[in-house]
Design a protein around this motif. Structure first.
Motif, mmCIF file in Angstrom:
data_model
loop_
_atom_site.group_PDB
_atom_site.id
_atom_site.type_symbol
_atom_site.label_atom_id
_atom_site.label_comp_id
_atom_site.label_asym_id
_atom_site.label_seq_id
_atom_site.Cartn_x
_atom_site.Cartn_y
_atom_site.Cartn_z
ATOM 1 N N ILE A 43 1.142 -1.554 -0.029
ATOM 2 C CA ILE A 43 -0.014 0.320 -0.047
ATOM 3 C C ILE A 43 1.266 1.088 -0.063
ATOM 4 C CG2 ILE A 43 -1.445 1.439 1.429
ATOM 5 C CD1 ILE A 43 -3.172 -1.280 2.404
ATOM 6 N N ILE A 44 2.326 1.242 0.706
ATOM 7 C CA ILE A 44 2.734 2.345 0.671
ATOM 8 C C ILE A 44 3.592 2.518 -1.035
ATOM 9 C CG2 ILE A 44 5.521 3.573 1.567
ATOM 10 C CD1 ILE A 44 4.201 1.872 4.687
ATOM 11 N N GLY A 45 3.583 1.578 -1.623
ATOM 12 C CA GLY A 45 4.192 1.201 -2.196
ATOM 13 C C GLY A 45 5.872 1.172 -2.693
ATOM 14 N N ASP A 46 5.845 0.306 -1.626
ATOM 15 C CA ASP A 46 7.567 -0.312 -0.921
ATOM 16 C C ASP A 46 7.924 -0.822 -2.443
ATOM 17 O OD1 ASP A 46 9.933 -0.688 0.041
ATOM 18 O OD2 ASP A 46 8.878 -2.064 1.430
ATOM 19 N N THR A 47 8.405 -0.749 -3.531
ATOM 20 C CA THR A 47 8.723 -0.685 -4.556
ATOM 21 C C THR A 47 9.791 -2.103 -4.035
ATOM 22 O OG1 THR A 47 9.546 0.543 -5.659
ATOM 23 C CG2 THR A 47 7.239 0.464 -6.318
ATOM 24 N N LYS A 48 10.728 -1.254 -3.380
ATOM 25 C CA LYS A 48 12.160 -2.167 -3.068
ATOM 26 C C LYS A 48 12.479 -3.224 -2.004
ATOM 27 C CE LYS A 48 14.992 1.421 -4.927
ATOM 28 N NZ LYS A 48 16.158 2.502 -5.298
ATOM 29 N N GLY A 49 10.814 -3.024 -1.181
ATOM 30 C CA GLY A 49 10.507 -4.218 -0.309
ATOM 31 C C GLY A 49 11.703 -3.393 1.038
ATOM 32 N N LEU A 50 11.987 -2.142 0.884
ATOM 33 C CA LEU A 50 12.563 -1.716 2.011
ATOM 34 C C LEU A 50 12.144 -2.198 3.665
ATOM 35 C CD1 LEU A 50 15.489 0.323 0.562
ATOM 36 C CD2 LEU A 50 16.480 -1.794 0.863
ATOM 37 N N ILE A 51 11.087 -0.955 3.625
ATOM 38 C CA ILE A 51 9.985 -0.809 4.260
ATOM 39 C C ILE A 51 9.716 -2.168 4.723
ATOM 40 C CG2 ILE A 51 8.019 0.155 5.746
ATOM 41 C CD1 ILE A 51 8.828 2.087 3.258
ATOM 42 N N SER A 52 9.520 -3.216 3.903
ATOM 43 C CA SER A 52 8.010 -4.809 4.750
ATOM 44 C C SER A 52 9.669 -5.346 5.430
ATOM 45 C CB SER A 52 8.132 -5.653 3.309
ATOM 46 O OG SER A 52 7.281 -4.398 2.685
ATOM 47 N N VAL A 53 11.067 -5.268 4.463
ATOM 48 C CA VAL A 53 12.364 -5.816 5.299
ATOM 49 C C VAL A 53 11.958 -5.633 7.289
ATOM 50 C CG1 VAL A 53 14.539 -6.770 4.569
ATOM 51 C CG2 VAL A 53 12.618 -6.999 2.361
ATOM 52 N N SER A 54 12.295 -4.843 6.735
ATOM 53 C CA SER A 54 12.907 -3.384 7.735
ATOM 54 C C SER A 54 11.922 -3.970 9.359
ATOM 55 C CB SER A 54 12.934 -2.052 7.981
ATOM 56 O OG SER A 54 14.177 -1.876 7.182
ATOM 57 N N LEU A 55 10.022 -3.706 8.264
ATOM 58 C CA LEU A 55 9.432 -4.246 9.459
ATOM 59 C C LEU A 55 9.313 -5.729 9.505
ATOM 60 C CD1 LEU A 55 6.096 -2.472 8.389
ATOM 61 C CD2 LEU A 55 7.324 -1.869 10.541
ATOM 62 N N SER A 56 9.639 -6.098 8.385
ATOM 63 C CA SER A 56 9.776 -8.028 9.368
ATOM 64 C C SER A 56 10.569 -8.650 10.190
ATOM 65 C CB SER A 56 9.637 -9.074 7.571
ATOM 66 O OG SER A 56 8.402 -8.934 7.118
ATOM 67 N N GLY A 57 11.751 -7.409 9.885
ATOM 68 C CA GLY A 57 12.786 -8.251 10.596
ATOM 69 C C GLY A 57 12.749 -7.678 11.474
ATOM 70 N N LEU A 58 12.267 -6.509 12.451
ATOM 71 C CA LEU A 58 12.149 -6.047 13.598
ATOM 72 C C LEU A 58 10.679 -6.967 13.989
ATOM 73 C CD1 LEU A 58 11.608 -1.734 12.846
ATOM 74 C CD2 LEU A 58 13.326 -3.275 14.177
ATOM 75 N N TYR A 59 9.907 -7.371 13.994
ATOM 76 C CA TYR A 59 8.921 -8.076 14.130
ATOM 77 C C TYR A 59 9.269 -9.531 14.491
ATOM 78 C CZ TYR A 59 4.840 -11.032 14.878
ATOM 79 O OH TYR A 59 3.851 -11.995 16.150
ATOM 80 N N SER A 60 10.581 -10.203 13.369
ATOM 81 C CA SER A 60 11.023 -11.013 14.264
ATOM 82 C C SER A 60 11.607 -11.194 15.241
ATOM 83 C CB SER A 60 11.858 -11.737 12.700
ATOM 84 O OG SER A 60 10.643 -12.254 11.299
ATOM 85 N N LEU A 61 12.345 -10.129 14.805
ATOM 86 C CA LEU A 61 13.657 -9.955 16.473
ATOM 87 C C LEU A 61 12.653 -9.961 17.976
ATOM 88 C CD1 LEU A 61 16.189 -7.317 15.576
ATOM 89 C CD2 LEU A 61 16.535 -9.564 15.899
ATOM 90 N N PHE A 62 11.387 -9.496 17.450
ATOM 91 C CA PHE A 62 10.587 -9.233 19.010
ATOM 92 C C PHE A 62 10.462 -10.342 18.961
ATOM 93 C CE2 PHE A 62 6.004 -8.571 20.212
ATOM 94 C CZ PHE A 62 6.027 -8.376 21.119
ATOM 95 N N ILE A 63 9.545 -11.558 18.160
ATOM 96 C CA ILE A 63 8.865 -12.616 18.627
ATOM 97 C C ILE A 63 9.524 -13.741 18.550
ATOM 98 C CG2 ILE A 63 8.843 -13.623 15.677
ATOM 99 C CD1 ILE A 63 6.087 -12.959 18.496
ATOM 100 N N PHE A 64 10.666 -13.562 18.235
ATOM 101 C CA PHE A 64 12.231 -14.501 18.328
ATOM 102 C C PHE A 64 11.527 -16.003 19.822
ATOM 103 C CE2 PHE A 64 16.301 -16.575 18.848
ATOM 104 C CZ PHE A 64 15.896 -17.354 17.747
ATOM 105 N N LEU A 65 12.455 -15.239 20.455
ATOM 106 C CA LEU A 65 12.114 -15.659 21.902
ATOM 107 C C LEU A 65 10.986 -16.425 22.224
ATOM 108 C CD1 LEU A 65 13.810 -16.497 24.381
ATOM 109 C CD2 LEU A 65 13.576 -14.623 26.210
ATOM 110 N N PRO A 66 9.561 -15.772 22.046
ATOM 111 C CA PRO A 66 8.334 -16.247 21.881
ATOM 112 C C PRO A 66 7.741 -17.735 21.437
ATOM 113 C CG PRO A 66 8.173 -14.047 22.589
ATOM 114 C CD PRO A 66 9.859 -14.609 22.277
ATOM 115 N N TYR A 67 8.920 -17.630 20.442
ATOM 116 C CA TYR A 67 8.395 -18.945 19.212
ATOM 117 C C TYR A 67 9.029 -20.114 20.416
ATOM 118 C CZ TYR A 67 8.350 -21.783 15.569
ATOM 119 O OH TYR A 67 8.473 -23.268 14.940
ATOM 120 N N TRP A 68 9.847 -19.620 20.135
ATOM 121 C CA TRP A 68 10.869 -20.902 20.963
ATOM 122 C C TRP A 68 10.725 -20.667 22.030
ATOM 123 C CZ3 TRP A 68 14.728 -23.727 18.094
ATOM 124 C CH2 TRP A 68 15.106 -23.280 16.862
ATOM 125 N N THR A 69 10.294 -20.033 23.327
ATOM 126 C CA THR A 69 9.647 -21.103 24.690
ATOM 127 C C THR A 69 8.618 -21.264 24.112
ATOM 128 O OG1 THR A 69 8.658 -18.264 24.981
ATOM 129 C CG2 THR A 69 10.945 -19.594 25.930
#
Length: 124
Positions: A43-69
């Motif tokens: 929607i934002i028009g992130d043609t290079k995927g930088l915003i999506s990758v950045s948000l996905s990376g941050l979310y992955s860091l946030f969810i890493f420990l809860p997922y493993w536990t």
């Protein structure tokens, strides 16, 4: 959504057991959040995927420990040691075996990791 929040609240707790519903609801909500991040990027028009990758990376860091536990607690629910999580390191076959462990039913009785969580009231 309460299943998701329950896992987040127990983000560092590997003791006890997590039933199938708790694990799979957490996985489902994570998938939905990933789809929302992808759609927001489109929607934002992130043609290079930088915003999506950045948000996905941050979310992955946030969810890493809860997922493993929650995965370790799910293994405990099937009366397996949390060390079985390392089977994921075996390419292809490790993931298949882990998927089977996550799908099989709980140990119906109290095991060395605690009482059967199906007998406890569900979070609302």
């Amino acid at each position: 959504m309460n299943w998701y929040l329950t896992v987040i609240k127990k983000y560092a707790d590997i003791s006890g057991r997590a039933r199938r519903k708790e694990y799979w609801m957490f996985v489902l909500i994570n998938m939905l959040i990933a789809i929302v991040i992808w759609i927001l990027g489109a929607i934002i028009g992130d043609t290079k995927g930088l915003i999506s990758v950045s948000l996905s990376g941050l979310y992955s860091l946030f969810i890493f420990l809860p997922y493993w536990t929650v995965t370790i607690r799910r293994l405990h629910d099937t009366n397996k040691s949390g060390w079985w999580i390392l089977i994921n390191l075996i390419p292809f076959f490790g993931q298949i075996i882990m998927f089977i462990f996550m799908v099989i039913d709980s140990d119906p009785d109290t095991n060395s990791y605690g009482p059967n969580p199906k007998q406890a009231p569900e979070p609302e």
